[in-house]
Design a protein around this motif. Structure first.
Motif, PDB file in Angstrom:
ATOM      1  N   SER A   2       0.837  -1.197   0.000  1.00 62.98           N
ATOM      2  CA  SER A   2       0.000   0.000   0.000  1.00 62.98           C
ATOM      3  C   SER A   2       0.875   1.251   0.000  1.00 62.98           C
ATOM      4  N   ASP A   3       0.266   2.381  -0.322  1.00 61.79           N
ATOM      5  CA  ASP A   3       1.000   3.648  -0.329  1.00 61.79           C
ATOM      6  C   ASP A   3       1.568   3.958   1.044  1.00 61.79           C
ATOM      7  N   VAL A   4       0.777   3.688   2.080  1.00 65.67           N
ATOM      8  CA  VAL A   4       1.231   3.973   3.445  1.00 65.67           C
ATOM      9  C   VAL A   4       2.453   3.127   3.775  1.00 65.67           C
ATOM     10  N   ARG A   6       4.588   1.785   1.703  1.00 66.41           N
ATOM     11  CA  ARG A   6       5.704   2.247   0.879  1.00 66.41           C
ATOM     12  C   ARG A   6       6.328   3.506   1.485  1.00 66.41           C
ATOM     13  N   ILE A   7       5.502   4.446   1.916  1.00 69.65           N
ATOM     14  CA  ILE A   7       6.010   5.690   2.495  1.00 69.65           C
ATOM     15  C   ILE A   7       6.693   5.417   3.832  1.00 69.65           C
ATOM     16  N   GLN A  10      10.060   4.321   3.081  1.00 69.63           N
ATOM     17  CA  GLN A  10      10.905   5.449   2.665  1.00 69.63           C
ATOM     18  C   GLN A  10      11.354   6.266   3.873  1.00 69.63           C
ATOM     19  N   GLN A  21       4.619  13.256   2.850  1.00 66.16           N
ATOM     20  CA  GLN A  21       3.636  12.508   2.067  1.00 66.16           C
ATOM     21  C   GLN A  21       2.741  11.644   2.957  1.00 66.16           C
ATOM     22  N   LEU A  25      -2.116  11.053   3.834  1.00 67.31           N
ATOM     23  CA  LEU A  25      -2.713   9.724   3.626  1.00 67.31           C
ATOM     24  C   LEU A  25      -3.386   9.170   4.877  1.00 67.31           C
ATOM     25  N   ARG A  71       1.048  -0.908   7.434  1.00 66.62           N
ATOM     26  CA  ARG A  71       0.033   0.083   7.814  1.00 66.62           C
ATOM     27  C   ARG A  71      -0.564  -0.225   9.187  1.00 66.62           C
TER      28      ARG A  71
END
Length: 184
Positions: A2-4, A6-7, A10, A21, A25, A71
């Motif tokens: 998920s985007d969360v 992935r961030i 990072q 970012q 979210l 997440r």
């Protein structure tokens, strides 16, 4: 991924733009959790949902050694941060230095109020520390349900448990807390 997640990865790798970012979210979900928890607080509470989310978020992203696997793990950490902020706030309000032994009254509304939730928050927090020593997963489930206001289904997902297993664990944790909160 998920985007969360992935961030979060990072952020762990030291990307300075990743923290910027992440907040957009997760903000709405964290705000709902904070609002649900603060709805149970006594009237006149000076801590607002927005401030609770921001304080919790700052605590989460400022930790150098923090690592989130996904997440769900992030939201468990957010629930813990919110719990600690609420407990710290309750302790501050009850401290003698700040007039904790005095009753605060509004001149506009002198109606009799119910029992003070600060005592309840502190008692549950202390009991949670004891439960955590016995059953860490049960303690995490209580934090998510009681302090973060998640539903049983959402808490189960955050902990990576089957919904039925989380329901059984919730029954156990409630019984354990009831026993420890009512025994002198």
């Amino acid at each position: 991924m998920s985007d969360v997640t992935r961030i979060l990865s990072q952020i762990e790798q030291g990307d300075p733009r990743a923290t910027e970012q992440l907040l957009p979210l997760v903000y709405n979900e964290l705000r709902k959790l904070a609002a649900a928890k603060l709805a149970n607080e006594k009237p006149g509470q000076t801590l607002q949902a927005t401030a609770l989310v921001h304080d919790a978020y700052i605590r989460l992203v400022d930790q150098e050694c923090q690592r989130w696997d996904n997440r769900g793990h992030f939201f468990v950490a957010a629930a813990e941060a919110m719990r600690r902020i609420l407990v710290d706030s309750a302790r501050r309000r009850q401290s003698l230095r700040r007039g904790g032994d005095l009753e605060h009254r509004s001149l506009d509304d002198l109606a009799i109020s119910g029992p003070e939730p600060d005592d309840k928050v502190l008692a549950v927090s202390e009991a949670l520390e004891q439960l955590s020593a016995t059953d860490q997963t049960a303690a995490e489930l209580v934090k998510l349900r009681y302090f973060a206001g998640l539903t049983g289904k959402d808490a189960a997902a955050a902990l990576g448990l089957a919904e039925r297993s989380a329901d059984r664990l919730w029954v156990y944790a409630r019984a354990w807390l009831l026993k420890h909160l009512t025994d002198p």
